[in-house]
Write a protein that holds these residues in place. Structure first.
Motif, PDB file in Angstrom:
ATOM      1  N   ARG A   5      27.039  38.250  38.588  1.00 29.44           N
ATOM      2  CA  ARG A   5      28.286  37.661  38.079  1.00 29.44           C
ATOM      3  C   ARG A   5      29.264  37.447  39.218  1.00 29.44           C
ATOM      4  O   ARG A   5      29.734  38.398  39.840  1.00 29.44           O
ATOM      5  CB  ARG A   5      28.856  38.567  36.984  1.00 29.44           C
ATOM      6  N   ASN A   7      32.363  36.240  39.289  1.00 32.54           N
ATOM      7  CA  ASN A   7      33.826  36.361  39.107  1.00 32.54           C
ATOM      8  C   ASN A   7      34.285  37.776  38.793  1.00 32.54           C
ATOM      9  O   ASN A   7      35.455  38.002  38.527  1.00 32.54           O
ATOM     10  CB  ASN A   7      34.281  35.426  37.981  1.00 32.54           C
ATOM     11  N   GLY A   8      33.343  38.725  38.705  1.00 33.02           N
ATOM     12  CA  GLY A   8      33.717  40.088  38.361  1.00 33.02           C
ATOM     13  C   GLY A   8      32.793  40.616  37.288  1.00 33.02           C
ATOM     14  O   GLY A   8      31.751  40.017  36.980  1.00 33.02           O
ATOM     15  N   VAL A   9      33.180  41.718  36.655  1.00 33.03           N
ATOM     16  CA  VAL A   9      32.330  42.313  35.631  1.00 33.03           C
ATOM     17  C   VAL A   9      32.714  41.771  34.256  1.00 33.03           C
ATOM     18  O   VAL A   9      33.705  41.044  34.099  1.00 33.03           O
ATOM     19  CB  VAL A   9      32.435  43.853  35.643  1.00 33.03           C
ATOM     20  N   LEU A  32      44.038  43.117  35.444  1.00 35.96           N
ATOM     21  CA  LEU A  32      42.836  42.886  36.250  1.00 35.96           C
ATOM     22  C   LEU A  32      42.716  41.451  36.745  1.00 35.96           C
ATOM     23  O   LEU A  32      41.869  41.134  37.581  1.00 35.96           O
ATOM     24  CB  LEU A  32      41.581  43.234  35.435  1.00 35.96           C
ATOM     25  N   TYR A  34      41.809  39.102  34.778  1.00 34.74           N
ATOM     26  CA  TYR A  34      40.601  38.639  34.072  1.00 34.74           C
ATOM     27  C   TYR A  34      40.967  37.671  32.952  1.00 34.74           C
ATOM     28  O   TYR A  34      42.138  37.555  32.556  1.00 34.74           O
ATOM     29  CB  TYR A  34      39.843  39.852  33.490  1.00 34.74           C
ATOM     30  N   GLY A 128      34.293  38.469  35.106  1.00 36.87           N
ATOM     31  CA  GLY A 128      35.742  38.340  35.238  1.00 36.87           C
ATOM     32  C   GLY A 128      36.394  38.080  33.894  1.00 36.87           C
ATOM     33  O   GLY A 128      37.420  37.416  33.795  1.00 36.87           O
ATOM     34  N   ARG A 224      38.480  50.288  36.761  1.00 37.36           N
ATOM     35  CA  ARG A 224      38.632  50.346  38.215  1.00 37.36           C
ATOM     36  C   ARG A 224      37.612  51.302  38.847  1.00 37.36           C
ATOM     37  O   ARG A 224      37.072  51.044  39.929  1.00 37.36           O
ATOM     38  CB  ARG A 224      40.053  50.716  38.606  1.00 37.36           C
ATOM     39  N   LEU A 227      34.561  49.445  39.116  1.00 43.66           N
ATOM     40  CA  LEU A 227      34.635  48.461  40.205  1.00 43.66           C
ATOM     41  C   LEU A 227      34.661  49.139  41.562  1.00 43.66           C
ATOM     42  O   LEU A 227      34.742  48.492  42.599  1.00 43.66           O
ATOM     43  CB  LEU A 227      35.897  47.593  40.024  1.00 43.66           C
ATOM     44  N   GLN A 229      37.164  51.076  42.541  1.00 41.12           N
ATOM     45  CA  GLN A 229      38.547  51.021  43.054  1.00 41.12           C
ATOM     46  C   GLN A 229      39.290  52.320  42.801  1.00 41.12           C
ATOM     47  O   GLN A 229      40.480  52.417  43.019  1.00 41.12           O
ATOM     48  CB  GLN A 229      39.293  49.854  42.369  1.00 41.12           C
TER      49      GLN A 229
END
Ligand code: ATP
Ligand SMILES: Nc1ccn([C@H]2C[C@H](O)[C@@H](COP(=O)(O)O)O2)c(=O)n1
Length: 233
Positions: A5, A7-9, A32, A34, A128, A224, A227, A229
């Motif tokens: 993916r 654009n993100g999760v 986020l 998103y 995302g 996060r 991710l 983070q």
């Protein structure tokens, strides 16, 4: 195995009516950066268009035909989101109690679920996104990287909905509203196709005694961490 993916999760937020899914999805998406996908609004758009077309809620052939010609899009409008059905802004019309009740019936029909499943998977494929609904973590994206199941007691969810309706001038009593929440729960949990249930790998959050901000903190920190983070602190 999660698809790649770019654009993100993918974050899935499922739960019963009035649990706070839309409120939390909107805030978490802002935090986020998103995209917020309100799958309930998509079912509501189908219900509205079927009502206009005079299609019965059990007319599977008619509903399948309707869905084949339907495009539902979300357009950002400031910090809110407009729902477009074939280019028409239906954001207000899909929120009436009448459409809410019709949607509960429509959303039980297999052709409608199959059509919207294809749309939802296309919308979220690149990640995302945060999708809210009843079957995101179990059917739409069983490989979503983060899943929440957000609930609260029927009494608390009815109280919240009662306050929301009263603010809009609706005359429904608290008792009536709680009863409708329980009825909607039974319909969503008891249907044959994609019933409301908690995914085994979903984090359950009972918001009965939690504020929106407290729920948001749990959700943001969970995402996060996934991710890499760390905590927001
Ligand atoms: N933790 C909470 N504490 C108090 N009020 C809340 C909480 N979460 C949500 N609410 C309020 O409850 C009402 C319903 O919330 P929301 O529409 O987000 O729920 P929902 O799960 O999306 O419902 P539905 O599936 O029926 O659309 C809103 O007025 C919202 O502000
Ligand atoms: N993924 C989804 C989302 C919603 N529904 C049903 C459940 C409700 O009866 C109706 C409206 O949803 P709401 O806007 O209240 O969240 O649509 C579903 O079956 N699957």
């Amino acid at each position: 195995m999660s698809a790649v993916r770019t654009n993100g999760v993918i974050v899935a937020i499922d739960g019963p009516s009035g649990a706070g899914k839309s409120s939390l999805t909107k805030l978490l998406a802002q935090r986020l950066g998103y995209i917020h996908i309100d799958t309930g609004a998509m079912f509501r758009a189908v219900a509205l268009m079927s009502k206009r077309a005079g299609i019965a809620s059990d007319d599977d052939a008619g509903l399948a035909e309707l869905c084949r010609g339907l495009e539902v899009n979300f357009v950002r409008d400031g910090d809110s989101c407009r729902v477009l059905a074939n280019g028409e802004d239906v954001s207000r019309e899909i929120r009436t109690e009448e459409i809410g009740l019709l949607t509960s019936a429509i959303s039980a029909r297999k052709p409608v679920r199959e059509a919207l499943l294809t749309m939802q998977r296309a919308m979220g494929a690149k990640g995302g996104v945060i999708l809210e609904g009843r079957d995101i973590g179990t059917v739409v994206f069983p490989d979503a990287e983060v899943k929440f199941f957000l609930s609260a007691s029927a009494e608390e969810r009815g109280r919240r909905r009662y306050l929301e309706l009263a603010a809009r001038g609706d005359q429904a009593t608290l008792e009536e509203t709680i009863a409708k929440v329980i009825q909607r729960d039974q319909q969503d949990e008891g249907r044959e196709h994609a019933p409301l249930r908690q995914a085994e790998d979903a984090l359950a959050i009972d918001s009965t005694t939690l504020s929106i901000d407290e729920v948001l903190a749990v959700m943001e920190n969970t995402v996060r961490k996934r991710l890499g983070q760390g905590d927001k602190g």
